[in-house]
Write a protein that holds these residues in place. Structure first.
Motif, PDB file in Angstrom:
ATOM      1  N   ASN A 262       0.487  -1.184  -0.026  1.00  0.00           N
ATOM      2  CA  ASN A 262      -0.133  -0.108   0.269  1.00  0.00           C
ATOM      3  C   ASN A 262       1.258   1.338   0.138  1.00  0.00           C
ATOM      4  OD1 ASN A 262      -2.816   0.643  -0.527  1.00  0.00           O
ATOM      5  ND2 ASN A 262      -2.552   1.924   2.294  1.00  0.00           N
ATOM      6  N   LYS A 373       3.580   9.734  -0.784  1.00  0.00           N
ATOM      7  CA  LYS A 373       2.265  10.844  -0.918  1.00  0.00           C
ATOM      8  C   LYS A 373       2.261  12.142   0.284  1.00  0.00           C
ATOM      9  CE  LYS A 373       0.135   5.622   0.118  1.00  0.00           C
ATOM     10  NZ  LYS A 373      -0.551   4.988   0.367  1.00  0.00           N
ATOM     11  N   HIS A 398       0.722  11.225  -7.226  1.00  0.00           N
ATOM     12  CA  HIS A 398      -0.262  11.786  -8.148  1.00  0.00           C
ATOM     13  C   HIS A 398      -0.437  13.433  -8.825  1.00  0.00           C
ATOM     14  CE1 HIS A 398      -3.296   9.728  -4.879  1.00  0.00           C
ATOM     15  NE2 HIS A 398      -2.934   8.507  -6.246  1.00  0.00           N
TER      16      HIS A 398
HETATM   17  N1  LIG Z   1      -2.447  11.003  -1.405  1.00  0.00           N
HETATM   18  C1  LIG Z   1      -2.476  10.147  -2.030  1.00  0.00           C
HETATM   19  N2  LIG Z   1      -2.388   8.534  -2.097  1.00  0.00           N
HETATM   20  C2  LIG Z   1      -1.342   7.768  -3.385  1.00  0.00           C
HETATM   21  C3  LIG Z   1      -0.449   7.948  -3.743  1.00  0.00           C
HETATM   22  N3  LIG Z   1       0.390   7.095  -4.236  1.00  0.00           N
HETATM   23  C4  LIG Z   1      -0.635   6.200  -4.023  1.00  0.00           C
HETATM   24  N4  LIG Z   1      -2.048   6.339  -3.094  1.00  0.00           N
HETATM   25  C5  LIG Z   1      -2.964   5.969  -2.791  1.00  0.00           C
HETATM   26  O1  LIG Z   1      -2.705   4.528  -2.144  1.00  0.00           O
HETATM   27  C6  LIG Z   1      -3.255   3.138  -2.413  1.00  0.00           C
HETATM   28  C7  LIG Z   1      -2.143   2.404  -2.501  1.00  0.00           C
HETATM   29  O2  LIG Z   1      -1.265   2.474  -3.860  1.00  0.00           O
HETATM   30  P1  LIG Z   1      -0.827   0.773  -4.601  1.00  0.00           P
HETATM   31  O3  LIG Z   1      -0.229   2.056  -5.783  1.00  0.00           O
HETATM   32  O4  LIG Z   1      -2.081   0.499  -4.975  1.00  0.00           O
HETATM   33  O5  LIG Z   1      -0.613   0.979  -3.722  1.00  0.00           O
HETATM   34  P2  LIG Z   1       0.935  -0.568  -3.974  1.00  0.00           P
HETATM   35  O6  LIG Z   1       2.700  -0.138  -2.620  1.00  0.00           O
HETATM   36  O7  LIG Z   1       1.044  -1.036  -4.873  1.00  0.00           O
HETATM   37  O8  LIG Z   1       0.680  -1.305  -2.661  1.00  0.00           O
HETATM   38  P3  LIG Z   1      -0.177  -3.490  -2.722  1.00  0.00           P
HETATM   39  O9  LIG Z   1      -0.017  -3.463  -4.339  1.00  0.00           O
HETATM   40  O10 LIG Z   1      -1.033  -3.633  -2.465  1.00  0.00           O
HETATM   41  O11 LIG Z   1       1.311  -3.466  -2.285  1.00  0.00           O
HETATM   42  C8  LIG Z   1      -3.993   3.286  -3.236  1.00  0.00           C
HETATM   43  O12 LIG Z   1      -4.968   4.293  -2.820  1.00  0.00           O
HETATM   44  C9  LIG Z   1      -3.815   4.894  -3.812  1.00  0.00           C
HETATM   45  O13 LIG Z   1      -4.233   5.547  -4.943  1.00  0.00           O
HETATM   46  C10 LIG Z   1      -0.251   9.676  -3.284  1.00  0.00           C
HETATM   47  O14 LIG Z   1       0.782   9.777  -3.448  1.00  0.00           O
HETATM   48  N5  LIG Z   1      -0.313  10.351  -2.548  1.00  0.00           N
END
Ligand SMILES: Nc1nc2c(ncn2[C@@H]2O[C@H](COP(=O)(O)OP(=O)(O)OP(=O)(O)O)[C@@H](O)[C@H]2O)c(=O)[nH]1
Ligand SMILES: [Mg+2]
Length: 472
Positions: A262, A373, A398
């Motif tokens: 995540n 994030k 984003h």
């Molecule tokens: N506010 C914000 N949310 C983010 C950002 N990057 C990712 N998210 C949110 O964080 C959540 C997880 O993002 P993913 O890209 O699926 O994370 P991951 O590391 O691939 O997670 P897994 O595949 O589950 O290990 C999603 O709801 C995204 O929209 C960011 O820079 N800012």
């Protein structure tokens, strides 16, 4: 009364979380562990409606919890709270639970003081179906349980008991998409289930008589062994194929996104490569390794891989089953450690990621730390990260501007390790020009009677191979 019934949400099964705070674990750490368990349980589709937590010296006891806490837990689930003769069928306890309904269901929270008193535990009869629907039917323990602890807890609580590993294995099972991931997960799942087989069918066995149960279980175990052998064989074939593909990419620049689940790895993958990988606010959304070229394409091309996330206390055989993720990390030219800077436990998350990668020897791979994030952080928090980690990059997946800067950082990290060479491509071999453009940056180009003369820049491996074929 009927109004309250109308308020009932469509049933998502309810779970109670159980954690033991071991010596040396701070209150904050313990609370964070339980919060994470809550997110895992939510990902699996349960509502965590209560938490039972206790300080203990160890996890060795037969039920993990002490007698008093066990009773408290059993009050929530409607179990007897005892092990020996507590193996009653859950249906025979329906009335007891019906009567004990409302107040025994605790609102989520980690405060031991929140727990309801026993004498409160009587609900008006008419509310019983509503409260029964909110009664936890699953107990989730934040530690790995031995098969006998699991059985004891099931007897005492009358609920289904899962441990942390079981929850993770179940999430993996639900989220696996590709043939390879499904096979890997099935291996992990069978390995997890095999020793627990008898315990999970305990009730039925007792009714059938132990002998019958045992032989049925033995048969199941044999089936599991056969299936495991079959799966391992299938997986070996897939992995051989993958090894070959990886070998073909050996001279290319490769970046792997690694980090806690995540953290935003897939979001960065999308932003960097324009690919449509799954992004979701849940744990372990990604269970397949994806490789795509950096967009807009660079010369030489840079391949980016998205990998499976890590988590605290990830069982070792589950880590091992994700060989492709670990291989991607090990063979990358650059590792991007993605951290969710808005998570209060990011330091622990980074440490977990580092530890796993260190264990497989990937700590030798050059890396770049990314605090993702940061759009969720105020200016002061961002400044604090900048000064404590000057080498790291702060960004938001984003924000296209941030992603553009990351792209520049990736390309400049590679620039340092590039070497230059002069090549001559005879006119008869012009069909191989595209191969050169794919693996190198062409710095200059001229034509003479021997062919096309190129000055190129690329990774040492690719340059060595090209020089052998076309060296000037
Ligand atoms: N506010 C914000 N949310 C983010 C950002 N990057 C990712 N998210 C949110 O964080 C959540 C997880 O993002 P993913 O890209 O699926 O994370 P991951 O590391 O691939 O997670 P897994 O595949 O589950 O290990 C999603 O709801 C995204 O929209 C960011 O820079 N800012
Ligand atoms: Mg992902």
């Amino acid at each position: 009364m009927s109004l309250r019934m109308l308020n009932t949400r469509p049933a998502r099964p309810c779970a109670v979380l159980v954690g033991v705070q071991l010596p040396g674990v701070s209150d904050a750490e313990h609370a964070a562990d339980l919060a994470e368990l809550g997110r895992l349980v939510k990902t699996l589709g349960y509502d965590a409606v209560a938490t039972v937590s206790q300080r203990r010296e160890g996890l060795a006891s037969g039920t993990v919890l002490g007698t008093g806490k066990l009773k408290e837990l059993a009050r929530l689930t409607g179990g007897s709270g005892v092990i020996a003769s507590g193996a009653q069928d859950r249906t025979t306890k329906a009335r007891e639970r019906w009567e004990a309904a409302e107040a025994a269901v605790e609102v989520p929270g980690d405060e031991p003081g929140d727990e309801p008193e026993e004498e409160q535990a009587t609900a008006p009869t008419g509310d019983a179906p509503v409260e029964e629907a909110r009664r936890p039917t699953v107990v989730v323990v934040d530690h790995e349980l031995s098969p006998s602890q699991l059985r004891n807890l099931e007897k005492a609580t009358g609920a289904q008991v899962l441990d942390r590993t079981g929850v993770i294995v179940d999430i993996f099972h639900r989220h696996a998409r590709s043939h390879e991931a499904r096979m890997q997960v099935e291996i992990a799942r069978l390995n997890y289930l095999a020793p627990r087989l008898r315990e999970s069918t305990g009730g039925r066995e007792r009714q059938q008589g132990r002998g019958a149960g045992d032989s049925a279980v033995e048969l199941d175990r044999r089936k599991i062994r056969d299936r495991l052998a079959e799966l391992r064989e299938g997986l070996a074939a897939i992995q051989k194929d993958q090894d070959q593909r990886r070998y073909a990419r050996r001279d290319q620049l490769r970046v792997a996104l690694v980090g806690y689940t995540n953290a935003g790895k897939s979001s960065l993958m999308r932003a960097l490569t324009g690919s449509e990988v799954l992004v979701a606010d849940q744990l372990f959304a990604t269970l397949d390794t994806t490789v795509r070229a950096l967009q807009p394409e660079s010369r030489p091309r840079v391949l980016v891989s998205d990998t499976v996330g890590f988590i605290k206390k990830l069982p070792h055989d589950l880590v091992a089953s994700f060989r492709s993720t670990l291989d991607e990390a090990l063979e990358a030219s650059l590792l991007l450690y993605v951290v969710d800077a808005s998570d209060p436990t990011w330091q622990m998350q980074l440490e977990v990621t580092r530890t796993v990668l260190r264990e497989i020897g990937a700590d030798a791979v050059p890396s770049l730390l990314l605090f993702n994030k940061v759009d969720r952080l105020d200016a002061a928090a961002q400044e604090a990260l900048r000064s404590s980690h000057p080498e790291a990059m702060l960004l938001s997946a984003h924000r296209p501007g941030d992603v553009g800067l990351l792209r520049e950082r990736i390309l400049s990290a590679f620039a340092a390790s590039m070497v230059d060479a002069d090549l001559v491509i005879p006119y008869a071999a012009q069909s191989r020009i595209s191969e050169i453009y794919e693996h190198t940056t062409v710095l200059s180009e001229a034509f003479d009677e021997s062919g096309r003369r190129l000055r190129v820049r690329g990774l040492p491996g690719a340059i060595a191979r090209l020089t052998q074929a076309f060296g000037a």
